[in-house]
Design a protein around this motif. Structure first.
Motif, PDB file in Angstrom:
ATOM      1  N   ASN A 217       0.852  -1.188   0.000  1.00  0.00           N
ATOM      2  CA  ASN A 217       0.000   0.000   0.000  1.00  0.00           C
ATOM      3  C   ASN A 217       0.886   1.236   0.000  1.00  0.00           C
ATOM      4  O   ASN A 217       1.526   1.540   1.012  1.00  0.00           O
ATOM      5  N   PRO A 218       0.942   1.968  -1.119  1.00  0.00           N
ATOM      6  CA  PRO A 218       1.853   3.130  -1.180  1.00  0.00           C
ATOM      7  C   PRO A 218       1.423   4.260  -0.260  1.00  0.00           C
ATOM      8  O   PRO A 218       2.218   5.166   0.018  1.00  0.00           O
ATOM      9  N   ASN A 219       0.174   4.232   0.234  1.00  0.00           N
ATOM     10  CA  ASN A 219      -0.329   5.315   1.082  1.00  0.00           C
ATOM     11  C   ASN A 219      -0.162   5.028   2.569  1.00  0.00           C
ATOM     12  O   ASN A 219      -0.533   5.850   3.401  1.00  0.00           O
ATOM     13  N   TRP A 220       0.389   3.854   2.909  1.00  0.00           N
ATOM     14  CA  TRP A 220       0.513   3.516   4.327  1.00  0.00           C
ATOM     15  C   TRP A 220       1.632   4.325   4.972  1.00  0.00           C
ATOM     16  O   TRP A 220       2.691   4.525   4.382  1.00  0.00           O
ATOM     17  N   ARG A 221       1.358   4.804   6.177  1.00  0.00           N
ATOM     18  CA  ARG A 221       2.349   5.567   6.939  1.00  0.00           C
ATOM     19  C   ARG A 221       2.381   5.065   8.379  1.00  0.00           C
ATOM     20  O   ARG A 221       1.404   4.502   8.872  1.00  0.00           O
ATOM     21  N   GLU A 222       3.475   5.314   9.071  1.00  0.00           N
ATOM     22  CA  GLU A 222       3.570   4.965  10.486  1.00  0.00           C
ATOM     23  C   GLU A 222       2.424   5.619  11.252  1.00  0.00           C
ATOM     24  O   GLU A 222       2.072   6.771  10.999  1.00  0.00           O
ATOM     25  N   GLY A 223       1.860   4.868  12.170  1.00  0.00           N
ATOM     26  CA  GLY A 223       0.720   5.356  12.943  1.00  0.00           C
ATOM     27  C   GLY A 223      -0.608   4.858  12.416  1.00  0.00           C
ATOM     28  O   GLY A 223      -1.622   4.910  13.115  1.00  0.00           O
ATOM     29  N   MET A 224      -0.620   4.391  11.158  1.00  0.00           N
ATOM     30  CA  MET A 224      -1.827   3.783  10.607  1.00  0.00           C
ATOM     31  C   MET A 224      -1.910   2.333  11.075  1.00  0.00           C
ATOM     32  O   MET A 224      -0.949   1.769  11.607  1.00  0.00           O
ATOM     33  N   ASP A 225      -3.064   1.718  10.883  1.00  0.00           N
ATOM     34  CA  ASP A 225      -3.245   0.318  11.266  1.00  0.00           C
ATOM     35  C   ASP A 225      -2.192  -0.529  10.550  1.00  0.00           C
ATOM     36  O   ASP A 225      -2.082  -0.489   9.320  1.00  0.00           O
ATOM     37  N   PRO A 226      -1.401  -1.303  11.308  1.00  0.00           N
ATOM     38  CA  PRO A 226      -0.365  -2.120  10.671  1.00  0.00           C
ATOM     39  C   PRO A 226      -0.925  -3.088   9.625  1.00  0.00           C
ATOM     40  O   PRO A 226      -0.214  -3.452   8.678  1.00  0.00           O
ATOM     41  N   ALA A 227      -2.188  -3.493   9.790  1.00  0.00           N
ATOM     42  CA  ALA A 227      -2.782  -4.435   8.836  1.00  0.00           C
ATOM     43  C   ALA A 227      -3.002  -3.812   7.464  1.00  0.00           C
ATOM     44  O   ALA A 227      -3.256  -4.533   6.487  1.00  0.00           O
ATOM     45  N   ASP A 228      -2.912  -2.483   7.382  1.00  0.00           N
ATOM     46  CA  ASP A 228      -3.148  -1.800   6.112  1.00  0.00           C
ATOM     47  C   ASP A 228      -1.864  -1.574   5.317  1.00  0.00           C
ATOM     48  O   ASP A 228      -1.861  -0.814   4.342  1.00  0.00           O
ATOM     49  N   ARG A 229      -0.778  -2.238   5.703  1.00  0.00           N
ATOM     50  CA  ARG A 229       0.472  -2.082   4.949  1.00  0.00           C
ATOM     51  C   ARG A 229       0.351  -2.639   3.537  1.00  0.00           C
ATOM     52  O   ARG A 229       1.124  -2.271   2.647  1.00  0.00           O
ATOM     53  N   GLU A 371      -5.443  -1.746  33.182  1.00  0.00           N
ATOM     54  CA  GLU A 371      -5.770  -2.995  33.877  1.00  0.00           C
ATOM     55  C   GLU A 371      -7.194  -3.469  33.590  1.00  0.00           C
ATOM     56  O   GLU A 371      -7.547  -4.600  33.929  1.00  0.00           O
ATOM     57  N   ARG A 372      -8.024  -2.618  32.947  1.00  0.00           N
ATOM     58  CA  ARG A 372      -9.406  -3.018  32.633  1.00  0.00           C
ATOM     59  C   ARG A 372      -9.590  -3.328  31.146  1.00  0.00           C
ATOM     60  O   ARG A 372     -10.699  -3.640  30.718  1.00  0.00           O
ATOM     61  N   VAL A 373      -8.534  -3.220  30.350  1.00  0.00           N
ATOM     62  CA  VAL A 373      -8.654  -3.486  28.904  1.00  0.00           C
ATOM     63  C   VAL A 373      -9.099  -4.924  28.669  1.00  0.00           C
ATOM     64  O   VAL A 373      -8.592  -5.865  29.286  1.00  0.00           O
ATOM     65  N   GLN A 374     -10.069  -5.086  27.762  1.00  0.00           N
ATOM     66  CA  GLN A 374     -10.582  -6.406  27.410  1.00  0.00           C
ATOM     67  C   GLN A 374     -10.278  -6.785  25.960  1.00  0.00           C
ATOM     68  O   GLN A 374     -10.067  -7.938  25.645  1.00  0.00           O
ATOM     69  N   ASP A 375     -10.269  -5.797  25.075  1.00  0.00           N
ATOM     70  CA  ASP A 375     -10.199  -6.057  23.640  1.00  0.00           C
ATOM     71  C   ASP A 375      -8.800  -6.525  23.222  1.00  0.00           C
ATOM     72  O   ASP A 375      -7.813  -5.808  23.441  1.00  0.00           O
ATOM     73  N   PRO A 376      -8.682  -7.702  22.576  1.00  0.00           N
ATOM     74  CA  PRO A 376      -7.358  -8.163  22.134  1.00  0.00           C
ATOM     75  C   PRO A 376      -6.720  -7.247  21.104  1.00  0.00           C
ATOM     76  O   PRO A 376      -5.492  -7.189  20.996  1.00  0.00           O
ATOM     77  N   TRP A 377      -7.521  -6.512  20.357  1.00  0.00           N
ATOM     78  CA  TRP A 377      -6.976  -5.602  19.356  1.00  0.00           C
ATOM     79  C   TRP A 377      -6.099  -4.531  20.030  1.00  0.00           C
ATOM     80  O   TRP A 377      -5.066  -4.129  19.508  1.00  0.00           O
ATOM     81  N   GLU A 378      -6.540  -4.058  21.215  1.00  0.00           N
ATOM     82  CA  GLU A 378      -5.765  -3.037  21.926  1.00  0.00           C
ATOM     83  C   GLU A 378      -4.406  -3.588  22.342  1.00  0.00           C
ATOM     84  O   GLU A 378      -3.399  -2.866  22.340  1.00  0.00           O
ATOM     85  N   ARG A 379      -4.361  -4.860  22.685  1.00  0.00           N
ATOM     86  CA  ARG A 379      -3.085  -5.444  23.112  1.00  0.00           C
ATOM     87  C   ARG A 379      -2.147  -5.653  21.923  1.00  0.00           C
ATOM     88  O   ARG A 379      -0.936  -5.535  22.054  1.00  0.00           O
ATOM     89  N   LEU A 380      -2.733  -5.955  20.756  1.00  0.00           N
ATOM     90  CA  LEU A 380      -1.921  -6.215  19.571  1.00  0.00           C
ATOM     91  C   LEU A 380      -1.562  -4.941  18.823  1.00  0.00           C
ATOM     92  O   LEU A 380      -0.500  -4.852  18.201  1.00  0.00           O
ATOM     93  N   ALA A 381      -2.461  -3.964  18.845  1.00  0.00           N
ATOM     94  CA  ALA A 381      -2.246  -2.698  18.144  1.00  0.00           C
ATOM     95  C   ALA A 381      -2.712  -1.564  19.053  1.00  0.00           C
ATOM     96  O   ALA A 381      -3.834  -1.078  18.922  1.00  0.00           O
ATOM     97  N   PRO A 382      -1.881  -1.147  20.029  1.00  0.00           N
ATOM     98  CA  PRO A 382      -2.293  -0.121  20.988  1.00  0.00           C
ATOM     99  C   PRO A 382      -2.836   1.130  20.304  1.00  0.00           C
ATOM    100  O   PRO A 382      -2.272   1.609  19.313  1.00  0.00           O
ATOM    101  N   GLY A 383      -3.949   1.614  20.847  1.00  0.00           N
ATOM    102  CA  GLY A 383      -4.607   2.784  20.274  1.00  0.00           C
ATOM    103  C   GLY A 383      -5.760   2.437  19.362  1.00  0.00           C
ATOM    104  O   GLY A 383      -6.533   3.317  18.983  1.00  0.00           O
ATOM    105  N   PHE A 384      -5.882   1.162  18.994  1.00  0.00           N
ATOM    106  CA  PHE A 384      -6.960   0.744  18.095  1.00  0.00           C
ATOM    107  C   PHE A 384      -8.032  -0.081  18.818  1.00  0.00           C
ATOM    108  O   PHE A 384      -8.915  -0.644  18.186  1.00  0.00           O
ATOM    109  N   GLY A 385      -7.954  -0.154  20.140  1.00  0.00           N
ATOM    110  CA  GLY A 385      -8.912  -0.951  20.901  1.00  0.00           C
ATOM    111  C   GLY A 385     -10.333  -0.419  20.786  1.00  0.00           C
ATOM    112  O   GLY A 385     -10.559   0.785  20.628  1.00  0.00           O
ATOM    113  N   ARG A 386     -11.298  -1.318  20.919  1.00  0.00           N
ATOM    114  CA  ARG A 386     -12.705  -0.976  20.731  1.00  0.00           C
ATOM    115  C   ARG A 386     -13.497  -0.915  22.030  1.00  0.00           C
ATOM    116  O   ARG A 386     -14.681  -0.593  22.020  1.00  0.00           O
TER     117      ARG A 386
END
Length: 529
Positions: A217-229, A371-386
């Motif tokens: 993805n030529p438009n991907w930049r640091e700080g974007m979702d890593p899955a969008d590379r 300590e209350r985070v539940q979403d696995p997405w937050e653990r794998l990609a901090p800042g993207f938790g739901r």
């Protein structure tokens, strides 16, 4: 003929967060039953319930280990049957999630599949040999964290595909046995009386059978979702196969009548999304998520309306979404004042609206302590938790907001403002967000121009969005001020007057005869013209 889902309003319930009936801090099916009278009072037509199936909860129910039962956390099949019966008794339809792309790795099917290369269910999932260097078969990325979408299995020496967590192996819908088993899942719930399905990540089910690498993805930049590379050219929405998948689902639900609805989850450009209507033989409502990811600006929203209406097939019915369990809440994205304007847009634009629980009272994102985070997405990609958009429904000002008993810790923390932002406080407040939402729903239900009429956007000054909704013998003008400044607009020359029937301020009912409309900051109006 208009189907119920064309005129209706869909209300999404995240069951963990709606109402706890047994004091464990987690919402459940009996809890939803307790709140059905509220939903009937609000005026919605259908409830869509996010997954409640047995699951190890690696992804909070989207990792299904049994498609034809209820997780004990949420209740029983008898509870579900009672929920359908009680909903129907109140005129509410019931839509449930169908998760076809993947199962849990704890599902008996996968347990068999991974047991040996010659197991009869081996081909029920997507297994491949390692690449020549011993690595994954291709470069596809998992949507959770952006690592490889392939997991190596030591026992059998092959990789299996997982578009999401490694605990969520992808099913192989090209196998006719998989197809038959999964379509029987639909029939199981249809026999129990459900009125339709929201099909989870429906556009991902069919992939390139050659498993070709995705391009960068030529438009991907640091700080974007890593899955969008990478650009997911081959790992999702693979045509024409994906349209055959849609038709399999459509043919199955139509065995139970023409009034069942199929809603597909997809984040695609309008033209590709519109293809999922097929020739009236695929999905009824491919979800339109563009408002979730677009700037909240009048000119942008007008462009979205015009583009969407332009590409829709003649037989297709549009739909709009402002919030869901995967995205930040609308009141947090655009502010409380504009959330009222957004509600007016959602409930007056052409198409089926889907509302997310709590948005009708202006619930906001809730900061979640580490300590209350539940979403696995937050653990794998901090800042993207739901988690911030999944917090408990705010019913009243009692401890735990009426969601669960006092002294019980809810599964996610409550908003600090729940003592003022709650259903009970707003229900009798003539200027509240809830009062506005209910008034808009009532107006939409009563006015053919708003629930089934045509739409035409109109030229308006910067910062204003104006559109006309028309049906035989009825015409409504909607003007929305996207700014925090007073704005003025002239009525189109064809109209000599306008009778304002609803304002987002809930204090106007007036006749405008001089063609000049005045809007206050963050105000929207609906006028008969």
């Amino acid at each position: 003929m208009a189907y119920w889902w064309q005129k209706g309003i869909i209300y999404q319930i995240y069951p963990r967060s709606f109402q706890d009936s047994n004091g464990d801090g987690i919402g459940d099916l009996p809890g939803i039953i307790q709140r059905l009278d509220y939903l009937a009072w609000l005026g919605v037509d259908a409830i869509w319930i996010s997954p409640f199936y047995p699951s190890p909860m690696a992804d909070f129910g989207y990792d299904v280990s049994n498609y034809t039962d209820v997780h004990p956390m949420f209740g029983t099949l008898d509870d579900f049957d009672r929920l359908v019966e009680e909903s129907h008794r109140r005129g509410l339809r019931v839509i449930i999630d169908f998760v076809p792309n993947h199962t849990s790795d704890q599902h008996p099917w996968f347990q068999e599949s991974r047991s040996s290369r010659d197991n009869p269910k081996r081909d029920w999932y997507i297994w491949r040999d390692p690449a020549p260097d011993g690595g994954p078969p291709n470069n596809w990325l998992s949507r959770f964290g952006g690592g490889s979408a392939w997991e190596y299995d030591e026992r059998t020496g092959q990789y299996y595909l997982h578009s999401f967590l490694k605990e969520q192996p992808d099913l192989n819908w090209r196998n006719p046995e998989v197809r038959a088993a999964m379509l029987d899942v639909l029939r199981f719930w249809l026999r129990r009386g459900v009125d339709g399905f929201r099909v989870d990540v429906s556009f991902r089910v069919m992939k390139d059978p050659l498993l070709r690498d995705n391009p960068p993805n030529p438009n991907w930049r640091e700080g974007m979702d890593p899955a969008d590379r990478l650009i997911e050219r081959y790992s999702m929405d693979f045509a024409p196969d994906i349209h055959q998948f849609n038709r399999w689902l459509r043919q199955t639900v139509e065995e139970f009548g023409k009034d069942k609805v199929l809603i597909g989850e997809m984040d695609l450009p309008f033209e590709r999304m519109a293809a999922h209507y097929g020739k009236g033989d695929e999905l009824h409502l491919p979800f339109n998520f563009r408002l979730l990811f677009s700037p909240w600006k009048a000119d942008v929203v007008r462009q979205l309306i015009d583009e969407y209406e332009r590409v829709l097939p003649a037989h297709a019915w549009p739909n709009w979404v402002l919030g869901n369990h995967d995205q930040p809440r609308i009141a947090s994205r655009i502010g409380r004042e504009q959330a009222r304007v957004a509600a007016m847009f959602l409930l007056t634009v052409r198409g089926t609206p889907t509302m997310y629980y709590g948005d009708e009272i202006g619930m906001e994102n809730v900061p979640i302590p580490p300590e209350r985070v539940q979403d696995p997405w937050e653990r794998l990609a901090p800042g993207f938790g739901r988690d911030p958009a999944r917090t408990p429904m705010q019913w009243d000002d009692s401890p735990n907001a009426g969601f669960c008993p006092p002294g019980v810790e809810p599964w996610l923390p409550l908003a600090e403002n729940y003592r003022t932002i709650n259903v009970a406080a707003q229900r009798h407040d003539p200027t509240s967000m809830l009062t506005l939402t209910r008034a808009l729903i009532g107006l939409r239900r009563a006015a053919p121009a708003l629930n089934r009429g045509s739409i035409r956007t109109l030229d308006a000054p910067d910062g204003l969005l104006a559109y006309l909704r028309e049906a035989p013998n009825e015409r409504y003008l909607i003007v929305l001020n996207f700014t925090d400044q007073p704005q003025g607009a002239l009525l189109p020359e064809a109209f000599s007057s306008a009778n304002i029937v609803l304002s987002t301020y809930l204090d106007r009912n007036e006749l405008v005869t001089n063609r000049e409309l005045r809007l206050r900051p963050n105000e929207g109006i609906v006028a008969m013209v």
